[in-house]
Design a protein around this motif. Structure first.
Motif, PDB file in Angstrom:
ATOM      1  N   ALA A 221       3.413  -0.768  12.130  1.00  0.00           N
ATOM      2  CA  ALA A 221       3.601  -2.223  12.088  1.00  0.00           C
ATOM      3  C   ALA A 221       3.692  -2.723  10.654  1.00  0.00           C
ATOM      4  CB  ALA A 221       2.447  -2.911  12.822  1.00  0.00           C
ATOM      5  N   LEU A 222       2.811  -2.240   9.783  1.00  0.00           N
ATOM      6  CA  LEU A 222       2.840  -2.682   8.386  1.00  0.00           C
ATOM      7  C   LEU A 222       4.133  -2.252   7.702  1.00  0.00           C
ATOM      8  CD1 LEU A 222      -0.828  -2.003   7.198  1.00  0.00           C
ATOM      9  CD2 LEU A 222       0.192  -4.168   7.889  1.00  0.00           C
ATOM     10  N   THR A 223       4.548  -1.014   7.937  1.00  0.00           N
ATOM     11  CA  THR A 223       5.766  -0.518   7.290  1.00  0.00           C
ATOM     12  C   THR A 223       6.988  -1.297   7.755  1.00  0.00           C
ATOM     13  OG1 THR A 223       4.802   1.689   7.122  1.00  0.00           O
ATOM     14  CG2 THR A 223       7.184   1.515   6.896  1.00  0.00           C
ATOM     15  N   ALA A 224       7.103  -1.508   9.067  1.00  0.00           N
ATOM     16  CA  ALA A 224       8.253  -2.251   9.592  1.00  0.00           C
ATOM     17  C   ALA A 224       8.248  -3.690   9.099  1.00  0.00           C
ATOM     18  CB  ALA A 224       8.233  -2.218  11.129  1.00  0.00           C
ATOM     19  N   THR A 225       7.073  -4.308   9.029  1.00  0.00           N
ATOM     20  CA  THR A 225       6.987  -5.690   8.536  1.00  0.00           C
ATOM     21  C   THR A 225       7.377  -5.770   7.069  1.00  0.00           C
ATOM     22  OG1 THR A 225       5.234  -6.173  10.136  1.00  0.00           O
ATOM     23  CG2 THR A 225       5.466  -7.670   8.266  1.00  0.00           C
ATOM     24  N   GLY A 226       6.867  -4.836   6.277  1.00  0.00           N
ATOM     25  CA  GLY A 226       7.224  -4.828   4.855  1.00  0.00           C
ATOM     26  C   GLY A 226       8.714  -4.665   4.646  1.00  0.00           C
ATOM     27  N   LEU A 227       9.353  -3.794   5.423  1.00  0.00           N
ATOM     28  CA  LEU A 227      10.792  -3.601   5.302  1.00  0.00           C
ATOM     29  C   LEU A 227      11.560  -4.843   5.745  1.00  0.00           C
ATOM     30  CD1 LEU A 227      11.170   0.049   6.637  1.00  0.00           C
ATOM     31  CD2 LEU A 227      11.425  -0.728   4.281  1.00  0.00           C
ATOM     32  N   ALA A 228      11.099  -5.492   6.827  1.00  0.00           N
ATOM     33  CA  ALA A 228      11.792  -6.685   7.316  1.00  0.00           C
ATOM     34  C   ALA A 228      11.719  -7.833   6.325  1.00  0.00           C
ATOM     35  CB  ALA A 228      11.196  -7.115   8.659  1.00  0.00           C
ATOM     36  N   LEU A 229      10.653  -7.880   5.529  1.00  0.00           N
ATOM     37  CA  LEU A 229      10.501  -8.941   4.537  1.00  0.00           C
ATOM     38  C   LEU A 229      11.193  -8.629   3.214  1.00  0.00           C
ATOM     39  CD1 LEU A 229       6.733  -9.874   5.055  1.00  0.00           C
ATOM     40  CD2 LEU A 229       8.735 -11.139   5.856  1.00  0.00           C
ATOM     41  N   THR A 230      11.644  -7.380   3.057  1.00  0.00           N
ATOM     42  CA  THR A 230      12.226  -6.968   1.772  1.00  0.00           C
ATOM     43  C   THR A 230      13.452  -7.778   1.360  1.00  0.00           C
ATOM     44  OG1 THR A 230      11.349  -4.726   1.921  1.00  0.00           O
ATOM     45  CG2 THR A 230      13.312  -5.024   0.565  1.00  0.00           C
ATOM     46  N   PRO A 231      14.416  -8.088   2.250  1.00  0.00           N
ATOM     47  CA  PRO A 231      15.574  -8.872   1.803  1.00  0.00           C
ATOM     48  C   PRO A 231      15.195 -10.246   1.258  1.00  0.00           C
ATOM     49  CG  PRO A 231      16.022  -7.855   3.927  1.00  0.00           C
ATOM     50  CD  PRO A 231      14.565  -7.671   3.662  1.00  0.00           C
ATOM     51  N   ARG A 232      14.100 -10.819   1.759  1.00  0.00           N
ATOM     52  CA  ARG A 232      13.689 -12.146   1.321  1.00  0.00           C
ATOM     53  C   ARG A 232      12.784 -12.086   0.091  1.00  0.00           C
ATOM     54  NH1 ARG A 232      15.272 -17.243   2.112  1.00  0.00           N
ATOM     55  NH2 ARG A 232      15.607 -16.739   4.313  1.00  0.00           N
ATOM     56  N   LEU A 233      11.845 -11.141   0.056  1.00  0.00           N
ATOM     57  CA  LEU A 233      10.825 -11.123  -0.988  1.00  0.00           C
ATOM     58  C   LEU A 233      11.040 -10.028  -2.024  1.00  0.00           C
ATOM     59  CD1 LEU A 233       7.645 -11.716   1.217  1.00  0.00           C
ATOM     60  CD2 LEU A 233       9.000 -13.409  -0.034  1.00  0.00           C
ATOM     61  N   GLY A 234      11.877  -9.058  -1.732  1.00  0.00           N
ATOM     62  CA  GLY A 234      12.076  -7.966  -2.668  1.00  0.00           C
ATOM     63  C   GLY A 234      11.259  -6.748  -2.283  1.00  0.00           C
ATOM     64  N   PRO A 235      11.608  -5.565  -2.835  1.00  0.00           N
ATOM     65  CA  PRO A 235      10.970  -4.315  -2.421  1.00  0.00           C
ATOM     66  C   PRO A 235       9.551  -4.131  -2.923  1.00  0.00           C
ATOM     67  CG  PRO A 235      12.545  -3.907  -4.172  1.00  0.00           C
ATOM     68  CD  PRO A 235      12.691  -5.348  -3.808  1.00  0.00           C
ATOM     69  N   VAL A 236       9.065  -5.008  -3.778  1.00  0.00           N
ATOM     70  CA  VAL A 236       7.697  -4.898  -4.276  1.00  0.00           C
ATOM     71  C   VAL A 236       6.809  -5.976  -3.652  1.00  0.00           C
ATOM     72  CG1 VAL A 236       6.203  -4.988  -6.315  1.00  0.00           C
ATOM     73  CG2 VAL A 236       8.417  -3.831  -6.439  1.00  0.00           C
ATOM     74  N   ARG A 237       7.262  -7.225  -3.720  1.00  0.00           N
ATOM     75  CA  ARG A 237       6.425  -8.312  -3.208  1.00  0.00           C
ATOM     76  C   ARG A 237       6.228  -8.236  -1.703  1.00  0.00           C
ATOM     77  NH1 ARG A 237       8.850 -13.767  -5.544  1.00  0.00           N
ATOM     78  NH2 ARG A 237      10.788 -12.602  -5.205  1.00  0.00           N
ATOM     79  N   ALA A 238       7.248  -7.772  -0.966  1.00  0.00           N
ATOM     80  CA  ALA A 238       7.128  -7.708   0.498  1.00  0.00           C
ATOM     81  C   ALA A 238       5.991  -6.785   0.933  1.00  0.00           C
ATOM     82  CB  ALA A 238       8.457  -7.268   1.110  1.00  0.00           C
ATOM     83  N   PRO A 239       5.929  -5.535   0.473  1.00  0.00           N
ATOM     84  CA  PRO A 239       4.804  -4.684   0.890  1.00  0.00           C
ATOM     85  C   PRO A 239       3.467  -5.143   0.326  1.00  0.00           C
ATOM     86  CG  PRO A 239       6.221  -3.532  -0.652  1.00  0.00           C
ATOM     87  CD  PRO A 239       6.945  -4.762  -0.273  1.00  0.00           C
ATOM     88  N   VAL A 240       3.471  -5.723  -0.882  1.00  0.00           N
ATOM     89  CA  VAL A 240       2.214  -6.226  -1.445  1.00  0.00           C
ATOM     90  C   VAL A 240       1.660  -7.341  -0.574  1.00  0.00           C
ATOM     91  CG1 VAL A 240       1.202  -7.493  -3.382  1.00  0.00           C
ATOM     92  CG2 VAL A 240       2.682  -5.525  -3.816  1.00  0.00           C
ATOM     93  N   LEU A 241       2.518  -8.280  -0.172  1.00  0.00           N
ATOM     94  CA  LEU A 241       2.080  -9.375   0.689  1.00  0.00           C
ATOM     95  C   LEU A 241       1.629  -8.837   2.047  1.00  0.00           C
ATOM     96  CD1 LEU A 241       1.756 -12.381   1.290  1.00  0.00           C
ATOM     97  CD2 LEU A 241       4.167 -12.437   1.987  1.00  0.00           C
ATOM     98  N   THR A 242       2.378  -7.891   2.599  1.00  0.00           N
ATOM     99  CA  THR A 242       2.003  -7.316   3.898  1.00  0.00           C
ATOM    100  C   THR A 242       0.649  -6.627   3.817  1.00  0.00           C
ATOM    101  OG1 THR A 242       4.349  -6.970   4.398  1.00  0.00           O
ATOM    102  CG2 THR A 242       2.752  -5.771   5.731  1.00  0.00           C
ATOM    103  N   GLY A 243       0.436  -5.855   2.766  1.00  0.00           N
ATOM    104  CA  GLY A 243      -0.854  -5.183   2.591  1.00  0.00           C
ATOM    105  C   GLY A 243      -1.990  -6.165   2.400  1.00  0.00           C
ATOM    106  N   ALA A 244      -1.735  -7.253   1.670  1.00  0.00           N
ATOM    107  CA  ALA A 244      -2.773  -8.271   1.457  1.00  0.00           C
ATOM    108  C   ALA A 244      -3.154  -8.946   2.776  1.00  0.00           C
ATOM    109  CB  ALA A 244      -2.291  -9.303   0.441  1.00  0.00           C
ATOM    110  N   VAL A 245      -2.162  -9.229   3.608  1.00  0.00           N
ATOM    111  CA  VAL A 245      -2.442  -9.828   4.921  1.00  0.00           C
ATOM    112  C   VAL A 245      -3.261  -8.861   5.768  1.00  0.00           C
ATOM    113  CG1 VAL A 245      -1.393 -10.610   7.072  1.00  0.00           C
ATOM    114  CG2 VAL A 245      -0.447 -11.351   4.883  1.00  0.00           C
ATOM    115  N   TRP A 246      -2.938  -7.582   5.718  1.00  0.00           N
ATOM    116  CA  TRP A 246      -3.696  -6.587   6.468  1.00  0.00           C
ATOM    117  C   TRP A 246      -5.159  -6.567   6.033  1.00  0.00           C
ATOM    118  CZ3 TRP A 246      -4.353  -3.645  10.508  1.00  0.00           C
ATOM    119  CH2 TRP A 246      -5.127  -2.478  10.437  1.00  0.00           C
ATOM    120  N   LEU A 247      -5.389  -6.546   4.738  1.00  0.00           N
ATOM    121  CA  LEU A 247      -6.762  -6.541   4.237  1.00  0.00           C
ATOM    122  C   LEU A 247      -7.486  -7.826   4.615  1.00  0.00           C
ATOM    123  CD1 LEU A 247      -6.222  -4.968   0.698  1.00  0.00           C
ATOM    124  CD2 LEU A 247      -7.127  -3.864   2.757  1.00  0.00           C
ATOM    125  N   GLY A 248      -6.761  -8.957   4.577  1.00  0.00           N
ATOM    126  CA  GLY A 248      -7.364 -10.215   4.986  1.00  0.00           C
ATOM    127  C   GLY A 248      -7.763 -10.201   6.452  1.00  0.00           C
TER     128      GLY A 248
END
Length: 285
Positions: A198-225
C-alpha cells in the motif's frame, strides 16, 4: 612463405563468406604475411574497412557487463533494460547490506521487546524499506543514470515499473528472510506485507504530482503518524490497528486504489521525467 591466400579466398574473407577451416588458415597467414595483407587491402572496400574498425573500437570501448547485468542478459532481458536495472542504486551491494543490517537490528530489538501479540517495531519499519528503495531507484536527485534513463527507448511509466518490480522483489525477499527470524509470532509476523504494498503504490501514485522524493517522504510520514495515533488508542498489549484484520483489509484496499490511480496517471510519468537540461533556443546547458 611457401603459399599465399588465393585472391578469391581474400575476396570471400573481405565479404565474410570464407568458412572454416580456410578462415582460420587465412587469419593465421595474414598475421605473418605482409604481401597477403597488401593484396587484402587492394581488394577491400575502404568504407567497409573503416566501418569494421569503428565497430571494433566500439566493441573494445564498450563497458563489460557486471555479474548482475550478465545474469539479466542470460535470462533474455534486453541489453538496454538490463543496463538500466543494473545501474539502479538500491540494487547495489551497499544498499542491500545496509537494509540487511537495519532489519537484523530491528529483529533483535523486536525479540528483546517481545510483545504477546506482534513484533510492533519490525512491522512498523518493514513497510518503509520497499518504499525507500523505490524512492531511491528513480529520480533526478538520486539516480546517477537518470539522464541516460530518460533518453532510453522506454516509456517513462514502463521504466518506473521495471525498476519498481526489481526493487520490490529484492526488498520483499529481504524482509521475508528477516520475518523467518521471528517464528514465535507465526503469520502475525507477515502483517507488514500489505502495508508495504500500500505504501509503495501510494508513493508511486503521488510521484507525478509531488516528485520522486517528496511523494515517498510524505507517504512514509503519514504511515508513521498513523502508527503513533494507533499506539495512543490501542489498549495495553493490544496489536496496533494497521496490523489487525480490519487494518490489513484497509491496506489491501489502499494498495488496490493506489494501483488503479497509478495506471490512470501512467502518461504523466513521461512529462514528470523530462530531461533536466532545457535545450530550447536561447537556453544554456
Amino acid at each position: 612463405m611457401t603459399w599465399h591466400v588465393a585472391e578469391e579466398d581474400l575476396r570471400a574473407y573481405v565479404r565474410g563468406d570464407l568458412a572454416p577451416p580456410m578462415l582460420w588458415s587465412a587469419d593465421t597467414h595474414l598475421v605473418a604475411c605482409a604481401e597477403c595483407r597488401a593484396r587484402l587491402a587492394s581488394v577491400s572496400d575502404p568504407a567497409a574497412l573503416d566501418a569494421g574498425w569503428e565497430r571494433l573500437d566500439a566493441e573494445l570501448d564498450a563497458p563489460r557487463p557486471g555479474l548482475f547485468e550478465g545474469l539479466l542478459l542470460k535470462l533474455g532481458i534486453a541489453d538496454h533494460t538490463a543496463r538500466l536495472l543494473a545501474a539502479t542504486p538500491v540494487l547495489r551491494r551497499s544498499w542491500l547490506m545496509a537494509v540487511a543490517a537495519v532489519l537484523m537490528m530491528t529483529v533483535a530489538a523486536s525479540d528483546e521487546l517481545r510483545s504477546p501479540h506482534s513484533p510492533t517495531l519490525f512491522l512498523a519499519l518493514a513497510p518503509l524499506l520497499p518504499l525507500a528503495g523505490v524512492a531511491l531507484a528513480y529520480g533526478p536527485a538520486i539516480d546517477p543514470t537518470y539522464e541516460t534513463a530518460v533518453v532510453s527507448p522506454l516509456h517513462g511509466f514502463r521504466l518506473l515499473l521495471v525498476r519498481t518490480v526489481a526493487v520490490l522483489a529484492v526488498g520483499l525477499c529481504v524482509n521475508g528472510l528477516a520475518t523467518l527470524a521471528l517464528p514465535g509470532y507465526g503469520l502475525a509476523a507477515l502483517a507488514w506485507l500489505l502495508p508495504a504494498l500500500a505504501l509503495t503504490a501510494t508513493g508511486l501514485a503521488l510521484t507525478p504530482r509531488l516528485g520522486p522524493v517528496r511523494a515517498p517522504v510524505l507517504t512514509g510520514a503519514v504511515w508513521l503518524g498513523l502508527l503513533v495515533l494507533a499506539r495512543t488508542r490501542a489498549g495495553e498489549g493490544a496489536p496496533l490497528a494497521p496490523f489487525t484484520a480490519a487494518g490489513q483489509g484497509t491496506a489491501a484496499a489502499v494498495a488496490a486504489l493506489a494501483t488503479g490511480l497509478l495506471f490512470l496517471l501512467r502518461d504523466r510519468f513521461d512529462s514528470a521525467t523530462a530531461p533536466l537540461t532545457d535545450y530550447s533556443p536561447g537556453s544554456t546547458s
